[in-house]
Design an enzyme around this catalytic site. Sequence first.
Site, short mmCIF file in Angstrom:
data_model
loop_
_atom_site.label_atom_id
_atom_site.label_comp_id
_atom_site.label_asym_id
_atom_site.label_seq_id
_atom_site.Cartn_x
_atom_site.Cartn_y
_atom_site.Cartn_z
N GLU A 105 0.82 -1.20 0.00
CA GLU A 105 0.00 0.00 0.00
C GLU A 105 0.86 1.26 0.00
O GLU A 105 1.97 1.26 0.52
CB GLU A 105 -0.91 0.02 1.24
CG GLU A 105 -1.94 -1.10 1.23
CD GLU A 105 -2.87 -1.10 2.43
OE1 GLU A 105 -4.05 -1.39 2.26
OE2 GLU A 105 -2.40 -0.81 3.55
N CYS A 118 3.41 8.54 1.06
CA CYS A 118 3.97 7.62 2.05
C CYS A 118 4.09 6.26 1.36
O CYS A 118 3.09 5.70 0.92
CB CYS A 118 3.03 7.57 3.25
SG CYS A 118 3.48 6.34 4.48
N CYS A 132 1.92 -2.27 15.61
CA CYS A 132 1.86 -1.91 14.19
C CYS A 132 1.19 -3.03 13.40
O CYS A 132 1.57 -4.20 13.51
CB CYS A 132 3.29 -1.68 13.68
SG CYS A 132 3.38 -1.39 11.90
N1 SAH Z 1 9.67 0.47 9.75
C1 SAH Z 1 9.82 1.90 9.75
C2 SAH Z 1 8.82 2.65 8.90
C3 SAH Z 1 7.37 2.25 8.91
S1 SAH Z 1 6.23 2.83 10.10
C4 SAH Z 1 9.75 2.41 11.15
O1 SAH Z 1 9.36 1.68 12.04
O2 SAH Z 1 10.14 3.55 11.38
C5 SAH Z 1 6.19 4.55 10.20
C6 SAH Z 1 5.92 5.01 11.63
O3 SAH Z 1 4.61 4.64 12.09
C7 SAH Z 1 6.89 4.40 12.62
O4 SAH Z 1 7.36 5.40 13.51
C8 SAH Z 1 6.03 3.41 13.36
O5 SAH Z 1 6.53 3.09 14.62
C9 SAH Z 1 4.72 4.15 13.42
N2 SAH Z 1 3.59 3.29 13.75
C10 SAH Z 1 3.47 1.96 13.54
N3 SAH Z 1 2.28 1.51 14.00
C11 SAH Z 1 1.64 2.56 14.51
C12 SAH Z 1 0.35 2.73 15.10
N4 SAH Z 1 -0.47 1.71 15.23
N5 SAH Z 1 0.01 3.98 15.51
C13 SAH Z 1 0.85 5.01 15.34
N6 SAH Z 1 2.06 4.92 14.78
C14 SAH Z 1 2.46 3.71 14.36
#
Ligand code: SAH
Length: 358
Positions: A105, A118, A132
Amino acid sequence: MTSLPLVFEAPTRALPPRHLADLDPAARREAVVALGEKAFRAEQLSRHYFAGHLPEQMTDLGGDARERLVGDLLPTLLTPVREVETDRGDTVKTLWRGHDGTLVESVLMRYADRTTVCISSQAGCGMACPFCATGQAGLTRNLSTAEIVEQVVAAQRTEAARGGRVSNVVFMGMGEPLANYNRVIGAVRRIVDPAPHGVGIGQRSVVVSTVGLVPAIRRLTGEGLQVTLALSLHAPDDELRDTLVPVNTRWPVREVLKAALDYTRETGRRLSIEYALIRDVNDQPWRADLLAKLLKNKLVHVNLIPLNPTPGSEWDASPKPVEKEFVRRLKAAGVNATVRDTRGREIAGACGQLSASG
Ligand code: SAH
């Protein structure tokens, strides 16, 4: 050059067919010549591709040459399966299918002063962060350089049709970008290289977000790029971070912060710290104070993300007063902090909600 420990290497089987965006400019010229065409055709084809043009718009390429070049160097990598819009059309999530059925996505977000896409760097993710959605299903495979770039080019095509353009790219979709290091760096170069060799987005408008794979952060520091690094910290103490970002057991808070701040010192780019505020998990005043202590007098910006609850999870976002107090404490210590909006939340297109199943 440090290589990543084996455990973080994703399977690379079933990569898609070769595409122009997988190649650097010299290799593109070679490929074009191998197809019996003049080398300068590589620049023509590249200019069209990165601008988001469709084959019928490539009018400076003769019919025959066009067919041959498009057929060989611009295979269809990603097919849109579904598009969902929210925020009155200002947020658009696209589900893509790869050549092997893999689903990924991307999310386009239009703001008054910028348009951000994104993008995903892997199908799924192997980092297993429990809050996540992407982390829950595990890793399917790495995306190729061209599959990553194609998400940006497709967004650019959509925006160009409306008289706009994509100004920012964030690697915050599915996947851990630094666990797919070479392909992600190749994609960054295509994204920032000016026409005809790339999309021409400013290096400073590209954000690479990571859980904190220290050897890869160090390698990135040596690339001579000016992209913004975002570190998904989510906790200032190892005891909690070990559970929220499991890779912390390998590279703890102190080590990962040092590597990220070294990147900042080397590039002059402000470090982004991502911190999803989870009710009663990481939102206590003492954790705000500890975070402030770690980041005081550093070139950082803290992005607080209200947790986007994922299906089946009992975790929730922090209540507003708790969030406010967390911000207040950081600011009182002189640490820049803002709360990120939750664009796309109702279409499961917000941070951490991408799962390719919703
Ligand atoms: N793997 C990378 C990039 C993908 S996620 C990373 O972890 O940085 C992008 C951002 O969204 C990351 O900071 C991640 O921790 C955050 N994220 C993941 N799940 C989330 C959720 N359920 N609510 C808010 N932020 C979340």
